[in-house]
Structures are given as structure tokens and as C-alpha cells.
Design a protein around this motif. Structure first.
Motif, mmCIF file in Angstrom:
data_model
loop_
_atom_site.group_PDB
_atom_site.id
_atom_site.type_symbol
_atom_site.label_atom_id
_atom_site.label_comp_id
_atom_site.label_asym_id
_atom_site.label_seq_id
_atom_site.Cartn_x
_atom_site.Cartn_y
_atom_site.Cartn_z
ATOM 1 N N TYR A 466 52.436 39.743 34.566
ATOM 2 C CA TYR A 466 51.450 38.821 35.655
ATOM 3 C C TYR A 466 50.766 41.113 36.111
ATOM 4 C CZ TYR A 466 49.821 38.401 40.422
ATOM 5 O OH TYR A 466 49.393 38.336 42.006
ATOM 6 N N GLY A 469 46.483 40.139 39.478
ATOM 7 C CA GLY A 469 46.167 38.815 39.758
ATOM 8 C C GLY A 469 46.098 38.094 39.152
ATOM 9 N N LEU A 470 46.492 38.199 37.611
ATOM 10 C CA LEU A 470 45.663 37.582 36.831
ATOM 11 C C LEU A 470 47.481 36.730 35.542
ATOM 12 C CD1 LEU A 470 42.788 39.244 35.888
ATOM 13 C CD2 LEU A 470 42.603 36.827 36.274
ATOM 14 N N LEU A 482 45.182 33.334 32.628
ATOM 15 C CA LEU A 482 45.344 32.084 33.148
ATOM 16 C C LEU A 482 45.161 33.010 34.874
ATOM 17 C CD1 LEU A 482 45.937 30.515 30.741
ATOM 18 C CD2 LEU A 482 47.669 29.882 31.853
ATOM 19 N N ASN A 483 44.536 32.182 35.890
ATOM 20 C CA ASN A 483 44.941 31.963 36.544
ATOM 21 C C ASN A 483 46.747 31.792 37.564
ATOM 22 O OD1 ASN A 483 44.539 31.504 39.981
ATOM 23 N ND2 ASN A 483 42.353 31.354 39.832
ATOM 24 N N PRO A 484 46.372 32.618 37.857
ATOM 25 C CA PRO A 484 48.181 32.285 38.530
ATOM 26 C C PRO A 484 48.296 30.980 39.356
ATOM 27 C CG PRO A 484 47.801 33.981 39.096
ATOM 28 C CD PRO A 484 46.374 33.998 38.265
ATOM 29 N N HIS A 485 47.143 30.718 40.133
ATOM 30 C CA HIS A 485 47.304 30.229 41.164
ATOM 31 C C HIS A 485 47.323 28.548 40.817
ATOM 32 C CE1 HIS A 485 47.349 33.583 43.950
ATOM 33 N NE2 HIS A 485 46.255 34.002 43.324
ATOM 34 N N ASN A 486 46.409 28.120 39.762
ATOM 35 C CA ASN A 486 45.779 27.013 39.066
ATOM 36 C C ASN A 486 45.913 26.585 38.162
ATOM 37 O OD1 ASN A 486 43.655 28.391 38.334
ATOM 38 N ND2 ASN A 486 42.361 27.752 40.090
ATOM 39 N N ARG A 488 43.781 27.622 35.492
ATOM 40 C CA ARG A 488 43.126 27.402 34.879
ATOM 41 C C ARG A 488 42.837 28.770 32.988
ATOM 42 N NH1 ARG A 488 37.463 28.597 35.684
ATOM 43 N NH2 ARG A 488 37.646 30.348 37.172
ATOM 44 N N LEU A 490 40.905 31.677 31.604
ATOM 45 C CA LEU A 490 39.683 32.437 32.230
ATOM 46 C C LEU A 490 39.822 33.326 30.466
ATOM 47 C CD1 LEU A 490 40.951 34.128 35.729
ATOM 48 C CD2 LEU A 490 39.823 32.111 35.087
ATOM 49 N N TYR A 532 38.166 41.465 34.348
ATOM 50 C CA TYR A 532 39.187 41.199 34.390
ATOM 51 C C TYR A 532 38.920 42.162 36.084
ATOM 52 C CZ TYR A 532 41.443 45.394 33.515
ATOM 53 O OH TYR A 532 41.338 47.111 33.288
ATOM 54 N N TYR A 535 37.808 40.291 38.817
ATOM 55 C CA TYR A 535 38.039 39.345 38.784
ATOM 56 C C TYR A 535 38.343 39.184 40.444
ATOM 57 C CZ TYR A 535 39.933 33.913 38.451
ATOM 58 O OH TYR A 535 39.671 33.344 38.850
#
Length: 535
Positions: A466, A469-470, A482-486, A488, A490, A532, A535
Motif C-alpha cells: 500500500y 493510496g494505491l 488497484l484502487n484499495p477502496h473498490n 478497480r 488502474l 500514480y 491519482y
């Protein structure tokens, strides 16, 4: 074409090491000799009156040492750097902050072959007789590096399995070798651990000899030890590779140890949990858990409220309960608790002895993944469980999904960030996010172009990293962002080769990786994901 590729490997090797390189081609085979007036070579054949099985050779290049402070921590105390397994290392080095790029054919230097990263699995050793899936796994276990690198004390440290085991200390900016040691007693397949100017390497193999099968047939599980060859732990001076001490072990010592406050703790294929003085190697305590063996579940630690360290490791058993997480007092080795999957779940194969636990020091929670509930059709569940670090009570156990049994290392190493666990599911080729407190699955993402069992090894096995924020994930031959919140995706960047249980190690704008094909790699994050930083 192959000759040109081999020539390019040796040319890169000569440039990296600063060697004079003499090359000749005889009978279709590339032969070479190297010399350097600045190398200091030491050879060891014994320690403390005990002979080694192979000559331990240490080659030191003082001129390649870092001439500036990298700003790294002095300690890499557990696998993947931190208790939570986030392998992000702070740095003040301008070059690393900008981003460096190099490739080191480490296996080649150790006596193996660094196979070009573009090589398809069909051309790997023995792929024509054992199939591509097994060839990929075999290469990871016996040639390249199953796990990632370590950054500490201004250096990059990495192990290699090749012939039969080696360790390298590398200048992180240039990729030049500062020192390397070959001729370890067995395969070296984990993160080196670093503390107080010392680097520790544990070695061992994955096999069981015939006597162990006899013990199994007779139900003599207490007599079974994993490891056909030698197991051992070595301590080297981190700056120049001088051997400080070593110990042979009962059974293999594939898992990495953990170090805290001068105590080094390691586990073995003989069911031993051992604490030693990290400076001298003197044994402080030794537990013998008969009928258990560690596989690749590297030791972690948790500091109890009274300041006493607790060391935690995973073990496999051939009889019920088929797998345990064991916590011991770091001062005296007394067992504090053990935990397993709650019924009706049943750990399978080496699952609970494979995966290193992640520890949340903030919330006092231990997390591990394992395969369980095997069916005759070859499928298993991948389970994630959370344990109260103080009393060993299971807080929750979550089923992440069912798929065909992954070969070799069975689970994904978990990463804990705040109140979320991120973990790979090798049987499904997915990455998942799970709530640390409840076990609820927040999202699951299938990684494209990643082959899964039964045809391919699957992944990801290493913990994600991590950073900014990625999530940065190594799986197959790719790095995924990856987006850690959903969840997705990237970006996806192809490096080539294969990443076994590799976690990306990040410092500044530079990512460091080790590869099953025998390479150590540095590349700028901006090359993996151009935007990155914004982002």
C-alpha cells in the motif's frame, strides 16, 4: 537466438560487477571467466568445530558500497518489513525518489541460470516432461527467489535458491553487488532479516525422505520432519558479508525468522520454535512441538501490553487439527496460546504452515489465510481468519471462495492497513479486501491474464503493498495497481518471468522485485503507472 540472449545476460553481469569478462564458445556452450582486483574473498568450511556440507564462499566488493545514507531504517524485522506486512521503506536518496531502473541476473552469479524474462513457460527446465504449471513452481523453489527483497542498512538484500542457496547485498541505486555468499547448506527462499548490522538467512527444502513416509503409514506423526537436506540459519555482517555465526536446525528452516529487541525467533520442519540471542546465536529457549512442522509461515511478533514480545508462527500437522497458529513468550518460550480454524472447517495440506501471519499491533489482531475443506474433485476453500493476539480466541473466519487447490504455497500473505485486510486468493486469481473487525468481504477483483489452477499455479501469493493510496500487487508476470477502496484495476504492467510469493518493495519512486526466473529488478513506479503521483 538463445546464444545471443545468454551473451546479453553475461554482458549485463559484467557491467554490473565491473568485471573483466573473458568469453569462449565451445561445443555450443558459453563459457566465461571473471576477475576483479578489488574483490575480497573469504571461504568457510566449518563453524565452532562443525563442518559445513559445502564451502561457504563470500565475495566482497568494497568499491560497490553505497557512499551516501539511503535513509532506510536499520532493521527489517519480519517478512515484508512490517508486522502488518506493508513493505514501504522511507528514503532520503534523491535517485530512489526520482526512480532507478536496473536488472541483476543474480541466479547466474550464484551458479544457476537467470532465464530471460520473456521466456515462455514451455521453455523452462523440464517443462516438456512435467508440464508448464509444475515447471513454473519448480523454478521458483529451486532456482530463483520465491519471495521479495529486503531494504535496510543502506543496502538491498535478496536470497536465491540456486546451487543450493545464496544471499546478495546490492547497492539499491546502481544494482552493483556489494557482497554475496554462495554455498549455503540448502535453498534460501525467504526475505533476509536485518537487525543491528547483521543479516539473517534461513535455509531448507520442501521435501520429505522415504523414512518420513514410513512414519506416516505407521501413524508415527511425532517422528515426521520436513526437509530432505540440511536446515540452517546464518548470521552475516550486513556491510561486508563476514560470517558471524550459524546454527544447523532439526528439519528445514524455510520460514524467515523475526527479530525483536535482540531476540531472534525461528521455526523449523522438525516442529521446533527457537529463540536465540540475535548477536551471538546462543539459544535462549527451544520449544519442541512434536507432530508439527513449519513450511513457509515466517515468524511475526506482537508486543503485549506489559511490553513482553510474543512470537507467532504457523504450523502444519498430519493429524487433527491439521494446522495451528502458535504464540510463544519471546522471553522464555512458554506457549501462550494456539489457534486453528473453527469447526466445521478443516485446514488442508500445508495451508496453515505456509502463510506468514500479519499482525495489527494497534488493534491486537493476528490474521492468516489458509486452504481448507478439500473435496475429492480437487477443490478447496480459501479461508481468512482473525485471532485475538492476547488470548488466541478466533474473532472471525471468512470463506473467500472455492477453487482448485493451488500448487506449493497455498494461500496469500495478508496485508493489514488501518481496518482493512488485503489478501490474494491463489486458487481464484483474485485480490480481496476484508474488514479487519468483522470479516466481511468488501470487494474481490479477478486479476486479468493470470492463469489459475488446475492448469496454472494461480496467485497472487505475496502480500500487496500500500503506497500513495494505491495497492501494488505482483502476480504471474505482472504488476497490478488497484484502487484499495473498490478493487478497480488502474494499471497492469508486464515485467515477465514469474512472481511466486513476491511483495513489491517500494522506496521513493522505485519498486524492487525478485523473480522466479533468477532476476532482481528495480523499476520506477511511474513506469508501472504513469499517473500514480496525481491519482
Amino acid at each position: 537466438m538463445i546464444g545471443k540472449k545468454l551473451f546479453s545476460i553475461f554482458l549485463v553481469l559484467s557491467l554490473i560487477l565491473g568485471f573483466g569478462l573473458v568469453i569462449s564458445i565451445l561445443s555450443g556452450q558459453l563459457q566465461f571467466s571473471m576477475s576483479s582486483p578489488v574483490a575480497i574473498t573469504r571461504e568457510y568450511i566449518s563453524y565452532n568445530g562443525t563442518y559445513f556440507p559445502y564451502t561457504l564462499k563470500v565475495v566482497y566488493y568494497p568499491g560497490n558500497s553505497t557512499d551516501a545514507n539511503m535513509g532506510f531504517p536499520s532493521t527489517w524485522g519480519v517478512t515484508n518489513s512490517q508486522q502488518d506486512h506493508n513493505a514501504v521503506v522511507p528514503t532520503t536518496c534523491t535517485a530512489l525518489v526520482t526512480g532507478v531502473s536496473w536488472e541483476l541476473p543474480a541466479a547466474q552469479i550464484a551458479g544457476g541460470v537467470s532465464i530471460p524474462l520473456s521466456t515462455p513457460p514451455s521453455q523452462l527446465p523440464a517443462a516438456n516432461v512435467m508440464g508448464e504449471r509444475t515447471a513454473l513452481v519448480m523454478l521458483t523453489q529451486m532456482v530463483g527467489q520465491p519471495l521479495g527483497v529486503s531494504l535496510a542498512d543502506n543496502e538491498l538484500f535478496v536470497e536465491m535458491d540456486s546451487v543450493p542457496g545464496s544471499i546478495f547485498a546490492v547497492n539499491p541505486v546502481t544494482g552493483n553487488i556489494i557482497w554475496y555468499a554462495t554455498g549455503l547448506a540448502s535453498y534460501a527462499m525467504n526475505n533476509p532479516i536485518v537487525w543491528n548490522g547483521i543479516v539473517y538467512v534461513t535455509v531448507g527444502d520442501v521435501g520429505f525422505n522415504f523414512a518420513n513416509f514410513v512414519h506416516y503409514e505407521r501413524g508415527q506423526y511425532d517422528l515426521i520432519h520436513r526437509g530432505m537436506g540440511y536446515g540452517a540459519i546464518y548470521a552475516f555482517n550486513a556491510s561486508n558479508g563476514v560470517l558471524l555465526w550459524m546454527r544447523f536446525t532439526m528439519g528445514e528452516a524455510m520460514p524467515a525468522p523475526a527479530v525483536y529487541n535482540g531476540i531472534l525467533a525461528y521455526t523449523t520442519g522438525g516442529g521446533c520454535f527457537v529463540g536465540v540471542n540475535a548477536t551471538t546465536g546462543q539459544v535462549l529457549w527451544m520449544d519442541d512441538f512434536k507432530g508439527l512442522f513449519a513450511s513457509m509461515s515466517s515468524v511475526n511478533y506482537y508486543v503485549m501490553p506489559n511490553g513482553t514480545p510474543m512470537f507467532v508462527g504457523g504450523f502444519t500437522s498430519l493429524g487433527a487439527p491439521y494446522g495451528l497458529i502458535i504464540a510463544v513468550n519471546g522471553i522464555n518460550g512458554a506457549e501462550l496460546w494456539n489457534a486453528t480454524l473453527p469447526a466445521p472447517n478443516k485446514p488442508f495440506n500445508t495451508g496453515m504452515g505456509d502463510v506468514p501471519v500479519a499482525v495489527s499491533q494497534t488493534y491486537g489482531i493476528v490474521v492468516q489465510s489458509t486452504v481448507a475443506n478439500a473435496e475429492p474433485n480437487g477443490t478447496v476453500d480459501t479461508m481468512l481468519l482473525a485471532i485475538n493476539a492476547t488470548n488466541g480466541k478466533v474473532i472471525w473466519a471468512t470463506n473467500l471462495g472455492r477453487g482448485y487447490t493451488p500448487p506449493a504455497f497455498k494461500g496469500g500473505i495478508p496485508l493489514i492497513i488501518n481496518n482493512t485486510v488485503y489478501v490474494g486468493i491463489p486458487s481464484l486469481g483474485s485480490e480481496a479486501a476484508v474488514n479487519l473487525f468483522t470479516g466481511q468481504i468488501e470487494w474481490e477483483t479477478r486479476l486479468p491474464d493470470l492463469g489459475i489452477p488446475p492448469k496454472y499455479p494461480g496467485g497472487p501469493r505475496g502480500s500487496p503493498t500500500y503506497y500513495r493510496g494505491l495497492l501494488w500487487v505482483a502476480a504471474g508476470g505482472d504488476i497490478y495497481v488497484l484502487n484499495p477502496h473498490n478493487g478497480r484495476i488502474l494499471a497492469a504492467y508486464n515485467v515477465g518471468g514469474r512472481f511466486g510469493i513476491v511483495n513489491p518493495v517500494i522506496a521513493g519512486n522505485t519498486m524492487f522485485l525478485a523473480n522466479s526466473y533468477g532476476w532482481v529488478i528495480a523499476l520506477p513506479l511511474s513506469e508501472v503507472f504513469a499517473s500514480y503521483q496525481s491519482y
